[in-house]
Design a protein around this motif. Structure first.
Motif, mmCIF file in Angstrom:
data_model
loop_
_atom_site.group_PDB
_atom_site.id
_atom_site.type_symbol
_atom_site.label_atom_id
_atom_site.label_comp_id
_atom_site.label_asym_id
_atom_site.label_seq_id
_atom_site.Cartn_x
_atom_site.Cartn_y
_atom_site.Cartn_z
ATOM 1 N N PRO A 77 0.832 -1.200 0.000
ATOM 2 C CA PRO A 77 0.000 0.000 0.000
ATOM 3 C C PRO A 77 0.871 1.255 0.000
ATOM 4 N N LYS A 108 -4.249 5.660 2.452
ATOM 5 C CA LYS A 108 -3.316 4.616 2.053
ATOM 6 C C LYS A 108 -4.037 3.666 1.097
ATOM 7 N N GLY A 127 -4.346 0.453 -1.730
ATOM 8 C CA GLY A 127 -3.850 -0.823 -2.219
ATOM 9 C C GLY A 127 -4.324 -1.005 -3.643
ATOM 10 N N LEU A 146 -4.075 -6.849 1.475
ATOM 11 C CA LEU A 146 -3.839 -5.408 1.345
ATOM 12 C C LEU A 146 -4.439 -4.639 2.515
ATOM 13 N N SER A 164 -4.132 -0.835 3.980
ATOM 14 C CA SER A 164 -4.912 -0.126 2.966
ATOM 15 C C SER A 164 -6.227 0.386 3.540
ATOM 16 N N LEU A 220 -9.054 0.624 -1.609
ATOM 17 C CA LEU A 220 -8.566 -0.262 -2.667
ATOM 18 C C LEU A 220 -9.004 0.326 -3.996
#
Length: 289
Positions: A159, A166, A168, A184, A189, A192
């Motif tokens: 990540p 943050k 991923g 992730l 993360s 996403l």
């Protein structure tokens, strides 16, 4: 952009609170077979997203160009580029010029003859590529075989910090493998981002919506899933919040959608629905076939 306001929340765990959020842009478009034409559209979308104060814009899989079934693996490989070639560097310049972060994808050259990587990238506001991810799950299913033209990546990208949290990285078919999104999320993360080119077909849109919502709920994170529309793809670019609410569904329209990402919602969801914390990793490995 940072916004402060008092509003009631629909969630059971938040009544009234001070909200801090940032704006993200999601791009849905129909890629043509011509790389140069698509690149012009991409640069234009980046400029438009920045003009609306988005701090990050995310593009779909195969944004570089549409690959039809008659295109051979050799032809595809001849059109692929490296991360330092024209396609990505032009996008990086547009990101720098517009002071916006960009998540996108491209066909990346590989050392294997007549095979390419399906690679996503994250570019920061200074125009620097800060992360890349090569798709590890190739779409060899439901009558398709991406491995005839592509080679899979061998690792999940860590990540990376962005303006929206943050993030991923996953790509399209990766969605069907919950181990990846969970890995992730455990790695930190909060969002996403999943560039996709989801192929039309029986129950495919239902799968798309269900899986995106599930990945958000089970990991307590935002899902941003820009999708291709037209050609053989179903569109329906989505953004889902950590509690499973669809914040954006772009249906079949080309263009830009905007969403506000509030990381407090990630924190609060993971607090009241602590799925990551409640995992029993000490027990899972004991089950044997």
């Amino acid at each position: 952009m940072v916004h402060f306001m008092f509003v009631p929340r629909v969630y059971p765990f938040i009544a009234i609170q001070l909200i801090y959020f940032v704006k993200a842009a999601v791009i849905q478009f129909k890629a043509s077979t011509k790389k140069e034409d698509n690149l012009k559209k991409i640069v234009s979308y980046i400029s438009k997203a920045a003009a609306k104060n988005a701090t990050l814009c995310a593009f779909p899989e195969f944004m570089m160009f549409f690959t039809n079934s008659s295109q051979t693996s050799k032809q595809l490989a001849s059109l692929a580029e490296t991360i330092n070639d024209t396609f990505v560097t032009t996008i990086a310049k547009a990101a720098k010029d517009n002071h916006i972060q960009v998540v996108g994808s491209f066909y990346e050259k590989s050392k294997k003859k007549d095979r390419v990587y399906d690679t996503s990238f994250v570019i920061d506001k200074s125009g620097k590529v800060i992360s890349t991810y090569r798709k590890i799950h190739l779409y060899d299913a439901l009558g398709f075989k991406e491995s005839d033209k592509m080679i899979s990546g061998s690792k999940i990208a860590k990540p990376v910090k962005t303006s929206i949290g943050k993030i991923g990285m996953m790509i399209c078919y990766d969605l069907r493998f919950p181990e990846m999104s969970r890995s992730l999320a455990v790695a930190g993360s909060e969002v996403l981002i999943i560039p996709s080119a989801w192929v039309k077909g029986n129950m495919k849109e239902e799968h798309w919506i269900t899986i995106n919502k599930t990945r958000a709920i089970e990991n307590g994170c935002y899902i941003i899933a820009p999708d291709q529309v037209g050609n053989i793809y179903c569109g329906r670019s989505l953004v889902v919040d950590p509690y499973g609410k669809i914040l954006l569904d772009m249906k079949k329209k080309q263009g830009i959608g905007f969403v506000n990402i509030d990381l407090d919602i990630v924190k609060q969801t993971r607090k009241v629905l602590p799925l990551l914390k409640n995992r029993r990793t000490d027990v899972y490995p004991t089950l044997k076939a």
